[in-house]
Design an enzyme around this catalytic site. Structure first.
Site, PDB file in Angstrom:
ATOM      1  N   LYS A 265     -36.775 -24.451 -12.490  1.00 51.11           N
ATOM      2  CA  LYS A 265     -37.625 -24.953 -11.406  1.00 51.11           C
ATOM      3  C   LYS A 265     -38.455 -23.823 -10.798  1.00 51.11           C
ATOM      4  O   LYS A 265     -38.257 -22.652 -11.109  1.00 51.11           O
ATOM      5  CB  LYS A 265     -36.758 -25.621 -10.334  1.00 51.11           C
ATOM      6  CG  LYS A 265     -36.039 -26.888 -10.830  1.00 51.11           C
ATOM      7  CD  LYS A 265     -35.258 -27.558  -9.690  1.00 51.11           C
ATOM      8  CE  LYS A 265     -34.582 -28.836 -10.133  1.00 51.11           C
ATOM      9  NZ  LYS A 265     -33.804 -29.462  -9.028  1.00 51.11           N
TER      10      LYS A 265
ATOM     11  N   LYS B 210     -31.801 -25.938   6.528  1.00 53.11           N
ATOM     12  CA  LYS B 210     -30.845 -26.618   5.640  1.00 53.11           C
ATOM     13  C   LYS B 210     -29.523 -25.846   5.542  1.00 53.11           C
ATOM     14  O   LYS B 210     -29.058 -25.505   4.460  1.00 53.11           O
ATOM     15  CB  LYS B 210     -31.444 -26.814   4.254  1.00 53.11           C
ATOM     16  CG  LYS B 210     -30.638 -27.715   3.307  1.00 53.11           C
ATOM     17  CD  LYS B 210     -31.387 -27.887   1.980  1.00 53.11           C
ATOM     18  CE  LYS B 210     -30.642 -28.733   0.978  1.00 53.11           C
ATOM     19  NZ  LYS B 210     -29.470 -28.095   0.374  1.00 53.11           N
TER      20      LYS B 210
ATOM     21  N   SER C 235     -29.358 -23.185  -9.256  1.00 50.56           N
ATOM     22  CA  SER C 235     -30.219 -22.003  -9.081  1.00 50.56           C
ATOM     23  C   SER C 235     -29.622 -21.041  -8.054  1.00 50.56           C
ATOM     24  O   SER C 235     -28.980 -21.460  -7.087  1.00 50.56           O
ATOM     25  CB  SER C 235     -31.599 -22.451  -8.581  1.00 50.56           C
ATOM     26  OG  SER C 235     -31.462 -23.200  -7.400  1.00 50.56           O
TER      27      SER C 235
ATOM     28  N   GLN D 242     -30.119 -19.399  -4.937  1.00 49.37           N
ATOM     29  CA  GLN D 242     -31.027 -19.956  -3.931  1.00 49.37           C
ATOM     30  C   GLN D 242     -30.583 -19.581  -2.524  1.00 49.37           C
ATOM     31  O   GLN D 242     -29.483 -19.061  -2.315  1.00 49.37           O
ATOM     32  CB  GLN D 242     -31.032 -21.490  -4.048  1.00 49.37           C
ATOM     33  CG  GLN D 242     -29.656 -22.083  -3.807  1.00 49.37           C
ATOM     34  CD  GLN D 242     -29.630 -23.581  -4.028  1.00 49.37           C
ATOM     35  OE1 GLN D 242     -29.410 -24.329  -3.084  1.00 49.37           O
ATOM     36  NE2 GLN D 242     -29.854 -24.027  -5.235  1.00 49.37           N
TER      37      GLN D 242
ATOM     38  N   ARG E 151     -35.679 -20.737  -4.550  1.00 47.99           N
ATOM     39  CA  ARG E 151     -34.930 -20.398  -5.763  1.00 47.99           C
ATOM     40  C   ARG E 151     -35.417 -19.085  -6.378  1.00 47.99           C
ATOM     41  O   ARG E 151     -36.569 -18.698  -6.188  1.00 47.99           O
ATOM     42  CB  ARG E 151     -35.100 -21.512  -6.802  1.00 47.99           C
ATOM     43  CG  ARG E 151     -34.692 -22.886  -6.353  1.00 47.99           C
ATOM     44  CD  ARG E 151     -34.978 -23.922  -7.430  1.00 47.99           C
ATOM     45  NE  ARG E 151     -34.695 -25.250  -6.921  1.00 47.99           N
ATOM     46  CZ  ARG E 151     -35.587 -25.978  -6.237  1.00 47.99           C
ATOM     47  NH1 ARG E 151     -36.783 -25.479  -6.004  1.00 47.99           N
ATOM     48  NH2 ARG E 151     -35.278 -27.172  -5.785  1.00 47.99           N
TER      49      ARG E 151
ATOM     50  N   HIS F 285     -26.823 -18.129  -2.434  1.00 48.92           N
ATOM     51  CA  HIS F 285     -25.673 -18.814  -3.043  1.00 48.92           C
ATOM     52  C   HIS F 285     -26.124 -19.536  -4.307  1.00 48.92           C
ATOM     53  O   HIS F 285     -27.321 -19.700  -4.564  1.00 48.92           O
ATOM     54  CB  HIS F 285     -25.068 -19.817  -2.053  1.00 48.92           C
ATOM     55  CG  HIS F 285     -26.033 -20.886  -1.632  1.00 48.92           C
ATOM     56  ND1 HIS F 285     -27.023 -20.673  -0.668  1.00 48.92           N
ATOM     57  CD2 HIS F 285     -26.209 -22.154  -2.064  1.00 48.92           C
ATOM     58  CE1 HIS F 285     -27.727 -21.778  -0.519  1.00 48.92           C
ATOM     59  NE2 HIS F 285     -27.278 -22.691  -1.364  1.00 48.92           N
TER      60      HIS F 285
ATOM     61  N   GLU G 269     -25.664 -25.678   5.159  1.00 45.44           N
ATOM     62  CA  GLU G 269     -24.902 -26.669   4.384  1.00 45.44           C
ATOM     63  C   GLU G 269     -23.442 -26.247   4.236  1.00 45.44           C
ATOM     64  O   GLU G 269     -23.093 -25.072   4.382  1.00 45.44           O
ATOM     65  CB  GLU G 269     -25.533 -26.867   3.007  1.00 45.44           C
ATOM     66  CG  GLU G 269     -25.524 -25.635   2.159  1.00 45.44           C
ATOM     67  CD  GLU G 269     -26.447 -25.747   0.951  1.00 45.44           C
ATOM     68  OE1 GLU G 269     -27.270 -26.666   0.865  1.00 45.44           O
ATOM     69  OE2 GLU G 269     -26.351 -24.875   0.080  1.00 45.44           O
TER      70      GLU G 269
ATOM     71  N   HIS H 242     -31.682 -21.235   1.717  1.00 45.11           N
ATOM     72  CA  HIS H 242     -32.444 -22.259   2.421  1.00 45.11           C
ATOM     73  C   HIS H 242     -33.036 -21.641   3.690  1.00 45.11           C
ATOM     74  O   HIS H 242     -32.402 -20.762   4.301  1.00 45.11           O
ATOM     75  CB  HIS H 242     -31.530 -23.434   2.767  1.00 45.11           C
ATOM     76  CG  HIS H 242     -30.841 -23.976   1.561  1.00 45.11           C
ATOM     77  ND1 HIS H 242     -31.509 -24.664   0.571  1.00 45.11           N
ATOM     78  CD2 HIS H 242     -29.548 -23.863   1.129  1.00 45.11           C
ATOM     79  CE1 HIS H 242     -30.663 -24.988  -0.389  1.00 45.11           C
ATOM     80  NE2 HIS H 242     -29.479 -24.508  -0.087  1.00 45.11           N
TER      81      HIS H 242
HETATM   82  N1  LIG Z   1     -26.428 -25.514  -2.544  1.00 43.09           N
HETATM   83  N2  LIG Z   1     -26.785 -26.784  -2.944  1.00 43.09           N
HETATM   84  C1  LIG Z   1     -27.884 -27.340  -2.484  1.00 43.09           C
HETATM   85  O1  LIG Z   1     -28.618 -26.772  -1.719  1.00 43.09           O
HETATM   86  C2  LIG Z   1     -28.189 -28.748  -2.950  1.00 43.09           C
HETATM   87  O2  LIG Z   1     -28.182 -29.609  -1.804  1.00 43.09           O
HETATM   88  C3  LIG Z   1     -29.533 -28.771  -3.638  1.00 43.09           C
HETATM   89  O3  LIG Z   1     -30.021 -30.070  -3.828  1.00 43.09           O
HETATM   90  C4  LIG Z   1     -29.370 -28.086  -4.982  1.00 43.09           C
HETATM   91  O4  LIG Z   1     -29.066 -26.742  -4.780  1.00 43.09           O
HETATM   92  C5  LIG Z   1     -30.613 -28.154  -5.790  1.00 43.09           C
HETATM   93  O5  LIG Z   1     -30.365 -27.187  -6.798  1.00 43.09           O
HETATM   94  P1  LIG Z   1     -31.523 -26.875  -7.826  1.00 43.09           P
HETATM   95  O6  LIG Z   1     -32.717 -26.655  -6.972  1.00 43.09           O
HETATM   96  O7  LIG Z   1     -31.636 -28.084  -8.707  1.00 43.09           O
HETATM   97  O8  LIG Z   1     -31.069 -25.665  -8.552  1.00 43.09           O
HETATM   98 ZN   LIG Z   2     -27.923 -24.683  -1.383  1.00 47.53          ZN
END
Ligand SMILES: NNC(=O)[C@@H](O)[C@H](O)[C@H](O)COP(=O)(O)O
Ligand SMILES: [Zn+2]
Length: 426
Positions: free
Chosen positions: A302, A137, A110, A112, A296, A277, A139, A114
């Site tokens: 989702k 979060k 997605s 998204q 997201r 991202h 990352e 955080h």
């Molecule tokens: N950038 N990556 C992350 O943040 C991962 O740790 C996440 O768990 C995933 O982004 C989750 O992605 P969906 O919500 O399924 O689209």
């Molecule tokens: Zn992410």
């Protein structure tokens, strides 16, 4: 008298999100099976997206010996398992401050971002179903294979050029905002430029399906009729992602507004909280503060929280190269391996890659905090220095290492033996 073991094998948990690679084409499935052969059978039709290693309650990591949750082992002996400095710094006597993952990506994740800590507390309090914890979060992704992702907003001049030459993009944003953006792009007022970028992003993200779907279909047709208008890579990317999510808003808010970042194996990128991202393809190690909070807005079935996403982003804009994180040497070890330290500017984690290209050994000083180590290629042993008991350490095996435990990795491979170790020090 220490009751907790200082080095032991653990078993992570898999997430079968739809975007994961299928069956044994997924590194997540292969590693999970190799690390727990009696209990894991791979369903070749099923997606295996993420392998979680840590103490986040959503997917418990357990000890290989008796499947006791790692979180329970930490709670039973917090000082031995975390170290007093980590307890004092992060305020928890049962949680490891980071969450370590393997991701194996078949379809785009997605679009998204955080939350930071302030926003995470608000979201968790108001909507605990969609925001399961109150932590930020930030990352980092380290490419195991070649990896592509959307990472941060494009430089504004790139967005302006796309607005000028792609009719569907200009129509979705609106002539008024596109013209205002064009006149403001060259200004020295960074805050003003961020406000303009937010206007463009908000117009895109708040457009109704009845408007963006036909425009997306026309955009895809234009990439086929006039690929040079987009450039080969972008035209291909739009067509590829349209095949995964037809006429999705992500074709605009991802492909046209975000940097398309390609990492070769061993390259890394760091994502601050509130940076937009989406990962597109490849296998990666991912490490993050211990959270599962995802906001997201595109390329996903989702829950989407468009208003929160549009409102919370930093709207910083940097060229792709500035999004990458360069590894540094790791001086606290001696031996035959190549060491790369990925050390982002946050407290919760760093990741150390150790690579042997033949038989050999590497001795590590103890770290001032807990760590989790996974072998991603080859065959070897891991042991506490000065002890006799060496544990098999082959592809897929995962280990917890207690603070101040000095370990030794021994490669039994005549070629590559690679591991990644996530750790936190006060
Ligand atoms: N950038 N990556 C992350 O943040 C991962 O740790 C996440 O768990 C995933 O982004 C989750 O992605 P969906 O919500 O399924 O689209
Ligand atoms: Zn992410």
């Amino acid at each position: 008298m220490s009751s907790a073991p200082k080095l032991f094998r653990v078993i992570g948990g898999a997430q079968n999100y739809d975007w994961g690679k299928l069956g044994s084409t997924s590194a997540v499935a292969r590693f999970a099976k190799l690390n727990d052969p009696e209990n894991v059978s791979i369903d070749e039709e099923k997606p295996y997206a993420e392998l979680w290693m840590g103490t986040h309650p959503s997917v418990p990591t357990v000890s290989a010996q008796d499947r006791t949750p790692l979180r329970d082992l930490v709670r039973a002996a917090p000082e031995e398992m975390l170290g007093q400095e980590i307890i004092d710094k992060f305020g928890s006597k049962e949680g490891i401050p980071f969450l370590f993952k393997v991701l194996s990506i078949r379809k785009v994740l997605s679009i998204q971002a955080h939350p930071d800590k302030t926003l995470a507390r608000q979201l968790h309090a108001s909507d605990p179903k969609h925001y399961p914890d109150d932590n930020h979060k930030p990352e980092m992704a380290i490419a195991i294979t070649d990896f592509e992702a959307f990472c941060g907003f494009r430089p504004l001049a790139e967005i302006d050029a796309l607005l000028q030459k792609i009719p569907e993009f200009r129509e979705l944003v609106g002539d008024d905002v596109a013209t205002e953006f064009h006149s403001g792009v060259g200004s020295a007022d960074v805050a003003g430029k961020k406000r303009l970028l937010q206007k463009v992003f908000s117009r895109v993200m708040n457009s109704p399906e009845s408007k963006f779907e036909p425009l997306a279909a026309s955009l895809v047709e234009r990439t086929k009729a006039d690929p040079q208008l987009f450039g080969e890579t972008l035209a291909d990317l739009i067509q590829r992602l349209d095949a995964q999510f037809p006429n999705d808003i992500g074709l605009f808010c991802g492909c046209l507004l975000l940097n398309h970042c390609i990492l070769k194996s061993g390259e890394a990128m760091f994502l601050e909280a509130k940076d937009p991202h989406a990962y597109i393809s490849g296998d990666i190690m991912e490490c993050m503060a211990a959270s599962d909070n995802v906001i997201r807005a595109g390329f996903t079935p989702k829950f989407k929280d468009v208003e929160v996403l549009v409102d919370c982003l930093t709207y910083s804009f940097n060229p792709v190269e500035e999004q990458k994180l360069n590894p540094a040497p790791f001086p606290r070890a001696t031996g035959d391996a190549e060491l790369k330290l990925y050390d982002p500017p946050i407290d919760e984690f760093s990741v150390l890659q150790t690579t042997f290209t033949s038989a050999g050994s590497e001795k590590f000083e103890g770290l001032d905090g807990p760590s989790l180590l996974i072998v991603t290629e080859g065959k070897g042993k891991v042991k506490l220095q000065g002890s006799d008991g060496a544990l098999d350490a082959s592809t897929g095996n995962v280990f917890f290492v207690a603070p101040r435990a000095a370990i030794e990795l021994v490669s039994e491979s005549k070629d590559t033996f690679t591991s990644y170790r996530a750790f936190c020090e006060a």
